[in-house]
Design a protein around this motif. Structure first.
Motif, PDB file in Angstrom:
ATOM      1  N   VAL A 132       1.128  24.273  -3.593  1.00  0.00           N
ATOM      2  CA  VAL A 132       0.294  25.458  -3.663  1.00  0.00           C
ATOM      3  C   VAL A 132       0.661  26.199  -4.949  1.00  0.00           C
ATOM      4  CG1 VAL A 132      -0.305  27.644  -2.574  1.00  0.00           C
ATOM      5  CG2 VAL A 132       0.176  25.655  -1.156  1.00  0.00           C
ATOM      6  N   GLN A 133      -0.313  26.335  -5.848  1.00  0.00           N
ATOM      7  CA  GLN A 133      -0.090  27.091  -7.073  1.00  0.00           C
ATOM      8  C   GLN A 133      -0.626  28.494  -6.838  1.00  0.00           C
ATOM      9  OE1 GLN A 133      -1.768  24.968 -10.367  1.00  0.00           O
ATOM     10  NE2 GLN A 133      -0.139  23.441 -10.366  1.00  0.00           N
ATOM     11  N   LEU A 134       0.272  29.441  -6.696  1.00  0.00           N
ATOM     12  CA  LEU A 134      -0.073  30.806  -6.326  1.00  0.00           C
ATOM     13  C   LEU A 134      -0.179  31.684  -7.569  1.00  0.00           C
ATOM     14  CD1 LEU A 134      -0.522  32.880  -4.065  1.00  0.00           C
ATOM     15  CD2 LEU A 134       1.940  33.192  -3.984  1.00  0.00           C
ATOM     16  N   ARG A 135      -1.356  32.289  -7.734  1.00  0.00           N
ATOM     17  CA  ARG A 135      -1.575  33.254  -8.812  1.00  0.00           C
ATOM     18  C   ARG A 135      -1.970  34.561  -8.170  1.00  0.00           C
ATOM     19  NH1 ARG A 135      -5.901  30.850 -12.765  1.00  0.00           N
ATOM     20  NH2 ARG A 135      -7.049  31.084 -10.846  1.00  0.00           N
ATOM     21  N   ALA A 136      -1.360  35.634  -8.598  1.00  0.00           N
ATOM     22  CA  ALA A 136      -1.664  36.944  -8.023  1.00  0.00           C
ATOM     23  C   ALA A 136      -1.686  37.989  -9.126  1.00  0.00           C
ATOM     24  CB  ALA A 136      -0.637  37.323  -6.967  1.00  0.00           C
ATOM     25  N   ASP A 137      -2.556  38.983  -8.944  1.00  0.00           N
ATOM     26  CA  ASP A 137      -2.653  40.087  -9.884  1.00  0.00           C
ATOM     27  C   ASP A 137      -1.388  40.932  -9.790  1.00  0.00           C
ATOM     28  OD1 ASP A 137      -3.717  43.013 -10.647  1.00  0.00           O
ATOM     29  OD2 ASP A 137      -5.010  41.483 -11.564  1.00  0.00           O
ATOM     30  N   GLU A 138      -1.034  41.603 -10.878  1.00  0.00           N
ATOM     31  CA  GLU A 138       0.153  42.463 -10.881  1.00  0.00           C
ATOM     32  C   GLU A 138       0.044  43.592  -9.870  1.00  0.00           C
ATOM     33  OE1 GLU A 138       0.609  43.919 -14.835  1.00  0.00           O
ATOM     34  OE2 GLU A 138       1.559  42.097 -15.552  1.00  0.00           O
ATOM     35  N   ASP A 190       0.826  -1.202   0.000  1.00  0.00           N
ATOM     36  CA  ASP A 190       0.000   0.000   0.000  1.00  0.00           C
ATOM     37  C   ASP A 190       0.862   1.254   0.000  1.00  0.00           C
ATOM     38  OD1 ASP A 190      -2.325  -1.419  -0.024  1.00  0.00           O
ATOM     39  OD2 ASP A 190      -2.542  -1.436   2.156  1.00  0.00           O
ATOM     40  N   ALA A 191       2.097   1.152   0.457  1.00  0.00           N
ATOM     41  CA  ALA A 191       2.978   2.312   0.551  1.00  0.00           C
ATOM     42  C   ALA A 191       3.452   2.774  -0.821  1.00  0.00           C
ATOM     43  CB  ALA A 191       4.176   1.998   1.431  1.00  0.00           C
ATOM     44  N   ALA A 192       3.582   1.841  -1.744  1.00  0.00           N
ATOM     45  CA  ALA A 192       4.082   2.191  -3.075  1.00  0.00           C
ATOM     46  C   ALA A 192       2.907   2.497  -3.988  1.00  0.00           C
ATOM     47  CB  ALA A 192       4.908   1.043  -3.642  1.00  0.00           C
ATOM     48  N   ARG A 193       2.766   3.761  -4.353  1.00  0.00           N
ATOM     49  CA  ARG A 193       1.708   4.185  -5.266  1.00  0.00           C
ATOM     50  C   ARG A 193       2.334   4.974  -6.416  1.00  0.00           C
ATOM     51  NH1 ARG A 193      -1.895   6.717  -0.604  1.00  0.00           N
ATOM     52  NH2 ARG A 193      -1.790   4.931   0.756  1.00  0.00           N
ATOM     53  N   PRO A 194       2.867   4.285  -7.412  1.00  0.00           N
ATOM     54  CA  PRO A 194       3.553   5.001  -8.476  1.00  0.00           C
ATOM     55  C   PRO A 194       2.621   5.812  -9.369  1.00  0.00           C
ATOM     56  CG  PRO A 194       3.408   2.686  -9.021  1.00  0.00           C
ATOM     57  CD  PRO A 194       2.885   2.851  -7.613  1.00  0.00           C
ATOM     58  N   ASN A 195       1.346   5.455  -9.438  1.00  0.00           N
ATOM     59  CA  ASN A 195       0.423   6.152 -10.335  1.00  0.00           C
ATOM     60  C   ASN A 195      -0.271   7.325  -9.669  1.00  0.00           C
ATOM     61  OD1 ASN A 195       1.045   4.376 -12.366  1.00  0.00           O
ATOM     62  ND2 ASN A 195      -0.576   2.952 -11.825  1.00  0.00           N
ATOM     63  N   GLU A 196       0.085   7.625  -8.441  1.00  0.00           N
ATOM     64  CA  GLU A 196      -0.559   8.724  -7.732  1.00  0.00           C
ATOM     65  C   GLU A 196      -0.104  10.054  -8.316  1.00  0.00           C
ATOM     66  OE1 GLU A 196      -0.160  10.545  -3.341  1.00  0.00           O
ATOM     67  OE2 GLU A 196      -0.644   8.425  -3.441  1.00  0.00           O
ATOM     68  N   THR A 197      -1.057  10.849  -8.738  1.00  0.00           N
ATOM     69  CA  THR A 197      -0.714  12.148  -9.308  1.00  0.00           C
ATOM     70  C   THR A 197      -0.483  13.145  -8.181  1.00  0.00           C
ATOM     71  OG1 THR A 197      -3.048  12.738  -9.447  1.00  0.00           O
ATOM     72  CG2 THR A 197      -2.066  11.727 -11.395  1.00  0.00           C
ATOM     73  N   PRO A 198       0.449  14.045  -8.346  1.00  0.00           N
ATOM     74  CA  PRO A 198       0.690  15.031  -7.294  1.00  0.00           C
ATOM     75  C   PRO A 198      -0.524  15.929  -7.121  1.00  0.00           C
ATOM     76  CG  PRO A 198       1.994  15.517  -9.231  1.00  0.00           C
ATOM     77  CD  PRO A 198       1.331  14.208  -9.477  1.00  0.00           C
ATOM     78  N   GLN A 199      -0.848  16.223  -5.868  1.00  0.00           N
ATOM     79  CA  GLN A 199      -1.988  17.073  -5.577  1.00  0.00           C
ATOM     80  C   GLN A 199      -1.543  18.524  -5.510  1.00  0.00           C
ATOM     81  OE1 GLN A 199      -3.573  15.550  -1.943  1.00  0.00           O
ATOM     82  NE2 GLN A 199      -4.773  13.984  -2.968  1.00  0.00           N
ATOM     83  N   PHE A 200      -2.475  19.410  -5.825  1.00  0.00           N
ATOM     84  CA  PHE A 200      -2.185  20.826  -5.708  1.00  0.00           C
ATOM     85  C   PHE A 200      -3.467  21.563  -5.355  1.00  0.00           C
ATOM     86  CE2 PHE A 200      -3.337  20.207 -10.110  1.00  0.00           C
ATOM     87  CZ  PHE A 200      -4.169  21.283 -10.385  1.00  0.00           C
ATOM     88  N   VAL A 201      -3.290  22.709  -4.751  1.00  0.00           N
ATOM     89  CA  VAL A 201      -4.395  23.619  -4.492  1.00  0.00           C
ATOM     90  C   VAL A 201      -4.057  24.930  -5.180  1.00  0.00           C
ATOM     91  CG1 VAL A 201      -5.112  22.578  -2.318  1.00  0.00           C
ATOM     92  CG2 VAL A 201      -3.407  24.367  -2.290  1.00  0.00           C
ATOM     93  N   THR A 202      -5.086  25.594  -5.657  1.00  0.00           N
ATOM     94  CA  THR A 202      -4.900  26.865  -6.338  1.00  0.00           C
ATOM     95  C   THR A 202      -5.228  27.989  -5.374  1.00  0.00           C
ATOM     96  OG1 THR A 202      -5.542  25.842  -8.411  1.00  0.00           O
ATOM     97  CG2 THR A 202      -5.557  28.234  -8.338  1.00  0.00           C
TER      98      THR A 202
END
Length: 148
Positions: A102-108, A53-65
Motif C-alpha cells: 500500500v503506497q500511502l499519500r496524504a496531504d499535510e 508454476d511456483a517460481a516466478r522470478p519476473n513477477e513485479t511487486p504489486q501495489f495499490v495507491t
C-alpha cells in the motif's frame, strides 16, 4: 706493543623507520593477483533448472495507491471510496496477493488520527506492507556571492 686504551668505533645504528618501498611492492603484487583471480571465483555453474508454476522470478511487486486528501476523503487507485468500500477493496487485493504494498499519500493538513485509521483498515484487510510517499524538498537556489 703499546698498551693503552683500545678505541672502539661504534657500528651503524639500527634504523627506526619502516622502509615503505618493499611494502608498496608487495601490496601491488597482491592487487594484481586478486584482479586476475577474482573473475575465476565468480564463475557460475551452468544448470538446466526444472520448470515450476511456483517460481516466478519476473513477477513485479504489486501495489495499490491510497490517497487521503485535505478533507479526509480516501481514494484507492484514484477512485473515491468510503470506509466500507475501502475495507472491501483492500481485502480483495489482499486475497489476490498478500504481498501487495500500500503506497500511502496524504496531504499535510490531514490529521494524524485519520492516517492511523486508514493504516488500521489496510492492516485489518491483510496488507501489512505500507509505504509512505512524500515529495522531495524544494532546493533553494544559492544567492550569488558578493565580494567586499
Amino acid at each position: 706493543m703499546s698498551f693503552g686504551r683500545l678505541e672502539r668505533t661504534q657500528g651503524a645504528q639500527p634504523m627506526s623507520e619502516i622502509n615503505v618501498t618493499p611494502l608498496v611492492d608487495v601490496m601491488l603484487v597482491l592487487v594484481v593477483i586478486f584482479i586476475i583471480t577474482a573473475p575465476l571465483l565468480a564463475s557460475s555453474i551452468k544448470l538446466d533448472l526444472p520448470r515450476s508454476d511456483a517460481a516466478r522470478p519476473n513477477e513485479t511487486p504489486q501495489f495499490v495507491t491510497l490517497v487521503v486528501d485535505k478533507a479526509g476523503q480516501a481514494f484507492l487507485n484514484d477512485q473515491p471510496v468510503s470506509g466500507d468500500q475501502l475495507d472491501q477493496r483492500l481485502r480483495q487485493n489482499a486475497a489476490l496477493n498478500p504481498d501487495t504494498e500500500v503506497q500511502l499519500r496524504a496531504d499535510e493538513a490531514v490529521p494524524y488520527g485519520r492516517i492511523v485509521e486508514v493504516m488500521g483498515i489496510a492492516q485489518k484487510a491483510g496488507l501489512n506492507r505500507i509505504g509512505f510517499v512524500a515529495n522531495a524538498p524544494a532546493t533553494a537556489t544559492p544567492a550569488p556571492a558578493t565580494r567586499p
